[in-house]
Scaffold this active site. Structure first.
Site, PDB file in Angstrom:
ATOM      1  N   ASP A  44      18.785   6.109 -24.075  1.00 50.69           N
ATOM      2  CA  ASP A  44      17.635   5.211 -24.216  1.00 50.69           C
ATOM      3  C   ASP A  44      17.054   4.880 -22.850  1.00 50.69           C
ATOM      4  O   ASP A  44      17.747   4.392 -21.964  1.00 50.69           O
ATOM      5  CB  ASP A  44      18.050   3.925 -24.941  1.00 50.69           C
ATOM      6  CG  ASP A  44      18.598   4.196 -26.337  1.00 50.69           C
ATOM      7  OD1 ASP A  44      18.223   5.215 -26.950  1.00 50.69           O
ATOM      8  OD2 ASP A  44      19.416   3.384 -26.812  1.00 50.69           O
ATOM      9  N   ASP A  86      21.902   9.338 -19.472  1.00 46.04           N
ATOM     10  CA  ASP A  86      21.832   8.208 -20.388  1.00 46.04           C
ATOM     11  C   ASP A  86      20.819   8.597 -21.466  1.00 46.04           C
ATOM     12  O   ASP A  86      20.021   9.518 -21.269  1.00 46.04           O
ATOM     13  CB  ASP A  86      21.382   6.957 -19.617  1.00 46.04           C
ATOM     14  CG  ASP A  86      21.205   5.747 -20.520  1.00 46.04           C
ATOM     15  OD1 ASP A  86      22.102   5.477 -21.339  1.00 46.04           O
ATOM     16  OD2 ASP A  86      20.161   5.077 -20.397  1.00 46.04           O
TER      17      ASP A  86
END
Length: 178
Positions: free
Chosen positions: A9, A7
């Site tokens: 953020d 991922d």
């Protein structure tokens, strides 16, 4: 093929409830870029799978997102690594497609493009949606405590999921076991 999916953020860069909307707001989590470079140097291919609802919400546009991704790529390259691909789901959560996490579409699309299965492939995230997408896709969800990870660690979905302080700690553990 050795593969890790991350991922963005909260795993690679600092997260914000107000969204990361520009290169100026994009701040790497200490050690994350070096961890990506270490993965690459150990023969792993690294991909990113990231919800980017700020586009669907009208908070920033594709040019801003692509500028952030170019900045990320350049920073990793300067350390001797590379990100092989970045997938993102730009839609508003109210108009979610199968590509938006917690749905598995984005991860499955990466696997389809590479011609590989996701069994055992680490998907490193910091949210419940990341854990759910990892499980639904057949990947191996990994939780980091950065970003929203400390809160995610307390919920039922995190049971049985390996948990690390940050991406650097996960990569160190992965490479020691390799």
């Amino acid at each position: 093929m050795k593969l890790v999916i991350l991922d963005r953020d909260g795993v690679i860069n600092e997260d914000s409830d107000d969204y990361i909307k520009s290169v100026a707001e994009w701040v790497p989590i200490p050690g994350s870029l070096e961890a990506i470079a270490r993965l690459c140097q150990a023969g792993y291919r690294v991909f990113v799978a990231s919800n980017q609802a700020g586009i669907g919400r009208g908070l920033f546009d594709y040019d801003a997102l692509l500028a952030m991704h170019a900045h990320l790529q350049q920073a990793v390259k300067a350390l001797g690594g590379q990100i092989d691909g970045i997938a993102f789901a730009p839609e508003h959560p109210d108009q979610a497609t199968d590509m938006r996490k917690p749905n598995p579409g984005m991860l499955r699309d990466i696997a389809r493009r590479l011609g590989v299965g996701l069994e055992g492939v680490p998907f490193v995230g910091d949210t419940v949606a990341d854990l759910q997408a990892g499980r639904a896709s057949g990947a191996r969800p990994i939780l980091v405590r950065t970003g929203k990870g400390l809160g995610t660690e307390k919920v039922r979905e995190s049971r049985g999921v390996p948990i690390y302080d940050d991406l650097a700690a996960f990569v160190s553990d992965l490479l020691q076991g390799a």
